[in-house]
Design an enzyme around this catalytic site. Sequence first.
Site, short mmCIF file in Angstrom:
data_model
loop_
_atom_site.label_atom_id
_atom_site.label_comp_id
_atom_site.label_asym_id
_atom_site.label_seq_id
_atom_site.Cartn_x
_atom_site.Cartn_y
_atom_site.Cartn_z
N HIS B 32 -50.20 -93.36 -7.03
CA HIS B 32 -49.84 -94.68 -6.53
C HIS B 32 -50.01 -95.69 -7.64
O HIS B 32 -49.10 -95.90 -8.43
CB HIS B 32 -50.67 -95.01 -5.30
CG HIS B 32 -50.42 -94.05 -4.18
ND1 HIS B 32 -49.69 -94.39 -3.08
CD2 HIS B 32 -50.78 -92.77 -4.03
CE1 HIS B 32 -49.61 -93.33 -2.28
NE2 HIS B 32 -50.27 -92.34 -2.83
N THR B 33 -51.20 -96.29 -7.78
CA THR B 33 -51.43 -97.17 -8.91
C THR B 33 -51.41 -96.33 -10.18
O THR B 33 -52.23 -95.44 -10.34
CB THR B 33 -52.79 -97.87 -8.79
OG1 THR B 33 -52.88 -98.45 -7.51
CG2 THR B 33 -52.95 -98.92 -9.85
N GLN B 34 -50.47 -96.60 -11.08
CA GLN B 34 -50.42 -95.84 -12.32
C GLN B 34 -51.24 -96.51 -13.40
O GLN B 34 -51.70 -95.87 -14.33
CB GLN B 34 -48.97 -95.71 -12.78
CG GLN B 34 -48.08 -95.05 -11.77
CD GLN B 34 -48.02 -93.54 -11.93
OE1 GLN B 34 -48.44 -93.01 -12.94
NE2 GLN B 34 -47.50 -92.86 -10.94
N TRP B 140 -58.63 -99.45 -9.18
CA TRP B 140 -58.80 -99.39 -10.64
C TRP B 140 -59.94 -100.30 -11.11
O TRP B 140 -59.69 -101.27 -11.82
CB TRP B 140 -57.48 -99.75 -11.31
CG TRP B 140 -57.23 -98.92 -12.53
CD1 TRP B 140 -57.79 -99.10 -13.76
CD2 TRP B 140 -56.37 -97.77 -12.65
NE1 TRP B 140 -57.34 -98.14 -14.63
CE2 TRP B 140 -56.46 -97.31 -13.99
CE3 TRP B 140 -55.54 -97.10 -11.77
CZ2 TRP B 140 -55.76 -96.21 -14.47
CZ3 TRP B 140 -54.84 -96.00 -12.23
CH2 TRP B 140 -54.95 -95.57 -13.57
#
Lengths: 264, 262, 297
Positions: B32-34, B140
């Site tokens: 999802h969040t890269q 993150w």
Amino acid sequence: MASIMNAGGLPSDQPGYSFSNASAPSESSGPRQHAFNPYTDNGGSTLGVTGADFAILAGDTRSTSGYNINTRYAPKLFRIGDDGDSSSRIVLSVVGFAADGNALKERLDAIVKMYKYQHGKPMSVKACAQRLSTILYQKRFFPYYVHAILGGLDDDGKGALYSYDPVGSYEREQCRAAGAAASLIMPFLDNQVNYKNQYIPASGTGHELQPRAIESLPKEDVIGLVKDAFTSATERHIEVGDGLQMLIITKDGIEEIYTPLKRD
Amino acid sequence: MNHYPQAWGRPRDDVYGPYDNSYFQASAPQTHTQSPAVTGTSVLGVKFKDGVVIAADNLASYGSLARFTDVKRLRTFPPNTVIGFGGDVSDMQYLDRLLQSLDIRENYLSSYGHVLNAKNLHTYLSKVLYKRRSDFNPLWNMLLVAGLDDDDKPFLASADLLGTTFSSPTLATGFGAHLAQPLLRKLMPHDEDSVKDVTKEMAVEAIKACMKVLFYRDARSLDKYSIAVVTKDGVELKEDQKLEDQSWAFADQIRGYGTQVN
Amino acid sequence: MTSIGTGYDLSNSVFSPDGRNFQVEYAVKAVENGGTSIGIRTKHGVVLACEKIISSKLLKPGANLRISTVDRHAGVVTSGLLPDGRHLISRARDEASSWRQTYKGPIPVHALASRMGGYVQAYTLYSSVRPFGVTAILGGWDSEAELGVDGQVGFGPSVGAGGKLEDEVVKRGGPGLYMIEPSGLYWGYYGAATGKGRQAAKAELEKLDLASPTCSLSLKDAVMEAARIIYVAHEDSKDKEFELEMTWISTLDGPTKGQHQQVPQELLEEAEKAAKKSLEGDDDEEEEEEEGDAMQE
């Protein structure tokens, strides 16, 4: 895991299969971003040795991220099924990815406690060992990235030690080293515990040479070996050091010994 | 079945033609969040005999752009926990709201007072982070949790986007792990045993010195910062501190960058 | 009731020919037997109080709270069937938290009252459910400060586009007090009372002149009055022991900083003492009169 997926060195000229392409990443369709990697290695090493009526598990207390030391005291050894009444006789050591290690520890601990509440008796190390394998294998396709060693006393009161790979393959052993300095410590243990490559002098020539008979070591000797193994590993491996935690399981309980290691 | 495990579960080339490896290779795990977008840099924390000092600057960067300069990265949780966030700011805001809802739910039991201490919150947050990394949808962040444990002793621990946790008398995330942590460790020659010898003033001074070093050397940092002192009596949070006594004399000596090529 | 036994009271949501919904009326009856609850709204905040009847000597004093926190800035007290109250409060909490998730800020008290009213009303519509056997008093404080969104990290530009006006005078926030009845009906009040002693309580509340713009009642006064009113309302069921429970919500610069909290033990005891004294005073007067009469004889 990566090593499993693109294992090199396979015969590419064999008929019928195209392994040679497997390790060469081909261009994927569409843009690819730098993906999230859910794993990291927190370094450190663990080891376990058994004797006639005891088992010792040990691990250094350093936690690392790359060249950084996260902390000098992060235990890798855990009492399993400990209710605070010091009735526990099982110890788990985990080394590798610390977050997975923690999650694994918590799950096994909960299961062993539930077993005791439901059956009214503590779980045997043998049963616990099998259960741990099942937990690991349940995550076969997203493994706990840890090398686990489980220690305790078997039904006969002998020291019991089980070692695992990340996906649950396990066996009972006399001794085992795991983690960053496993390759440094294991041959030392082979030689000093199982007397590998030790022969009785002048007992013959060539294949006639008699190997030195394995005997079960007294506790004090093993503690000495463990300390030596870790001081040496600290010298040769940057991810090992700071402190040595030992948990010694006997019928009387679990004794903890902490010894400082070099902090450089 | 043969002795090449890699071949198991695959069609045979001599029957079905060459295996399309791109199909196999391209199926990287869906994440999802890269990568993070708007980020905060280091967070520093030091224990002292009665509590913990924690600090972070007020900058949120967008890549190399200093995007927001009044960002409060120290978040308090009543009665005496402070959480310092590094990494993605929107994920920090999500976690902050998560903690607020937790606080509201705690207050449903109004007569029993606050029961969640820093140790409890750290456990909670690390489980949230670990769950999200296991879902391949990480938050993150690297965060420090400062406060007190069950025995009202100073507590300082970190948690990151992978769910990794550790505790130490001094901690620093991000750039601070390289630049500040070695300086802070001088305060604690005997690790945990040294905490009792460190006063609040010593801890604050060390943190301030480190914030300055970080401002000198970390290009994604700011000279405005927040600092909090957490003790049994509560949280003393200052959110608009300015770095004092800066000296840029050393800048002349730097060679090899910018205009001073040699 | 005249129409009882005509069959129109057997199923929920069914009207009688003269336009009444009996199940709802019975629910109101359940409320009328419950412990008294009141709410007082002043400029400086809201006070909620209730008379908690002690049903057993084995219950721990001060435990089993009856006034609940729904969000930081709002509390609810109910009279009637306790479990029904619990369920309604649970719903109110869900509404408050889902508002926060959607709008990233606290739910306005009027909106919460509306959500609760809507929920209670729905239980008058279906034959498969029964109406709530509670009347709830909702007290809250809408922040008078300019609130950012939950989780906000900065304040944006201080000048220029998007900057703030210096002398912007905006009237916002303030106290809120609502009462939600089993029919789903809810009104806003200056002073609200429900439960067994509501008549006496309402009479006392009216004397406080809360609606007047010149009402000088401070929040502490309101606490003292609330305690007294609960004691007055209890006079008719004196045989039963009770505990007084009170919560309050003040302005941001007041004692609770806009949060719904228990009235501190010290103040609670002070208010309780004063309440008892004022009642004793009444008794003394009566006794004195009686004594006087006797002497005259």
